[in-house]
Design a protein around this motif. Structure first.
Motif, PDB file in Angstrom:
ATOM      1  N   LEU A   1       0.862  -1.366   0.114  1.00  0.00           N
ATOM      2  CA  LEU A   1      -0.101   0.132  -0.091  1.00  0.00           C
ATOM      3  C   LEU A   1       0.899   1.365   0.217  1.00  0.00           C
ATOM      4  N   CYS A   2       1.579   1.246   0.833  1.00  0.00           N
ATOM      5  CA  CYS A   2       2.651   2.495   0.854  1.00  0.00           C
ATOM      6  C   CYS A   2       3.632   2.625  -0.107  1.00  0.00           C
TER       7      CYS A   2
ATOM      8  N   ALA B   1      -3.459   5.840   5.342  1.00  0.00           N
ATOM      9  CA  ALA B   1      -3.017   4.692   5.908  1.00  0.00           C
ATOM     10  C   ALA B   1      -1.519   5.042   5.796  1.00  0.00           C
ATOM     11  N   VAL B   2      -1.025   5.524   4.531  1.00  0.00           N
ATOM     12  CA  VAL B   2       0.535   5.830   4.311  1.00  0.00           C
ATOM     13  C   VAL B   2       0.939   6.838   5.190  1.00  0.00           C
ATOM     14  N   ILE B   3       0.190   7.807   5.413  1.00  0.00           N
ATOM     15  CA  ILE B   3       0.544   9.011   6.319  1.00  0.00           C
ATOM     16  C   ILE B   3       0.786   8.552   7.672  1.00  0.00           C
ATOM     17  N   LYS B   4       0.032   7.754   8.313  1.00  0.00           N
ATOM     18  CA  LYS B   4      -0.028   7.231   9.447  1.00  0.00           C
ATOM     19  C   LYS B   4       1.074   6.316   9.564  1.00  0.00           C
TER      20      LYS B   4
ATOM     21  N   PHE C   1      -6.968  -0.784   7.797  1.00  0.00           N
ATOM     22  CA  PHE C   1      -7.559   0.410   8.095  1.00  0.00           C
ATOM     23  C   PHE C   1      -8.284   0.367   9.380  1.00  0.00           C
ATOM     24  N   LYS C   2      -8.884  -0.770   9.723  1.00  0.00           N
ATOM     25  CA  LYS C   2      -9.360  -0.970  10.947  1.00  0.00           C
ATOM     26  C   LYS C   2      -8.470  -0.765  12.209  1.00  0.00           C
ATOM     27  N   ALA C   3      -7.442  -1.418  12.075  1.00  0.00           N
ATOM     28  CA  ALA C   3      -6.242  -1.606  13.041  1.00  0.00           C
ATOM     29  C   ALA C   3      -5.532  -0.190  12.988  1.00  0.00           C
ATOM     30  N   LEU C   4      -5.438   0.531  12.042  1.00  0.00           N
ATOM     31  CA  LEU C   4      -4.709   1.881  11.961  1.00  0.00           C
ATOM     32  C   LEU C   4      -5.587   3.030  12.220  1.00  0.00           C
ATOM     33  N   ASP C   5      -7.039   2.468  12.128  1.00  0.00           N
ATOM     34  CA  ASP C   5      -8.151   3.847  12.400  1.00  0.00           C
ATOM     35  C   ASP C   5      -8.058   4.931  11.444  1.00  0.00           C
ATOM     36  N   VAL C   6      -7.950   4.226  10.247  1.00  0.00           N
ATOM     37  CA  VAL C   6      -7.880   4.989   9.002  1.00  0.00           C
ATOM     38  C   VAL C   6      -9.156   4.640   8.042  1.00  0.00           C
ATOM     39  N   HIS C   7      -9.409   5.686   7.003  1.00  0.00           N
ATOM     40  CA  HIS C   7     -10.488   5.511   6.069  1.00  0.00           C
ATOM     41  C   HIS C   7      -9.967   5.099   4.632  1.00  0.00           C
ATOM     42  N   ASN C   8      -8.737   5.433   4.129  1.00  0.00           N
ATOM     43  CA  ASN C   8      -8.404   5.257   2.953  1.00  0.00           C
ATOM     44  C   ASN C   8      -6.720   5.061   2.874  1.00  0.00           C
ATOM     45  N   ARG C   9      -6.416   4.690   1.719  1.00  0.00           N
ATOM     46  CA  ARG C   9      -4.868   4.541   1.302  1.00  0.00           C
ATOM     47  C   ARG C   9      -4.024   5.699   1.868  1.00  0.00           C
ATOM     48  N   THR C  10      -4.593   6.829   1.513  1.00  0.00           N
ATOM     49  CA  THR C  10      -3.657   8.090   1.764  1.00  0.00           C
ATOM     50  C   THR C  10      -3.658   8.199   3.468  1.00  0.00           C
TER      51      THR C  10
END
Length: 205
Positions: A152-153, A191-194, A180-189
């Protein structure tokens, strides 16, 4: 490792090439001063691993170049190396498919460390976007989840991640949903930033 440099300043390209080769003698560096030149190199060398790209290209849209290069070489990881380090600019680049963002204003030792980081397959973002260990709870990911997150990254499409890992696209989609659930994010962007902010991915070395 083959790396493409896209920057319209020949002097900066030369300095960056020398730095990359000093960090890893096995690196092969290709240079381009325009988007068209970069696309031609990407089309000719399917095994390019990284593209270091400046947003400030004379008369051209550097941000659009991120997506253009990814369209020609879907497996390449694009790293933006540019003057601005505004959070909105960083987010726009990640949204376009970039893996990492390195400000040109970085001190020489910081630039060298950032390059070593991205060459090892990890996500690098400006220090201003990082968080301290006390600001977040540990996120435990399985080895396979980390493999999918690394794809993804790198900006890889689901199909390429599935191919590289020997999984079905459906399985990869399930992994992405779980990430996405583990990182508490909603999209790829996000996820990469986190991932970059929390330094979740160790280097491949």
């Amino acid at each position: 490792m083959k790396i493409l440099l896209l920057d319209d300043h020949a002097l900066f390209r030369a300095g960056l090439r020398l730095l990359l080769q000093a960090l890893d003698r096995s690196v092969t560096v290709f240079e381009a001063g325009t988007i068209a030149e970069a696309l031609a190199v990407a089309a000719e060398h399917a095994d390019l691993r990284l593209c270091l790209l400046d947003l400030s290209l004379r008369g051209e849209d550097g941000l659009a170049a991120v997506a253009d290069i990814k369209a020609v070489a879907t497996d390449i990881a694009v790293v933006v190396v540019t003057a601005s380090d505004e959070p909105a600019t960083v987010r726009a680049c990640i949204n376009a498919g970039a893996m990492s963002f390195i400000p040109k204003s970085s001190a020489p030792d910081v630039l060298a460390e950032a390059l070593k980081y991205v060459m090892a397959g990890a996500v690098y973002l400006p220090a201003a976007m990082a968080v301290s260990d006390g600001d977040w709870a540990p996120i435990n990911l399985s080895p396979r989840q980390r493999d999918v997150l690394r794809g993804l990254c790198r900006g890889l499409p689901t199909k390429s991640i599935a191919r590289d890992l020997g999984l079905s696209e459906h399985t990869v989609k399930d992994y992405i949903a779980a990430l996405f659930k583990a990182l508490d994010v909603h999209n790829r962007t996000e996820a990469v930033i986190k991932t970059g902010r929390l330094r979740l991915l160790p280097s491949e070395n």
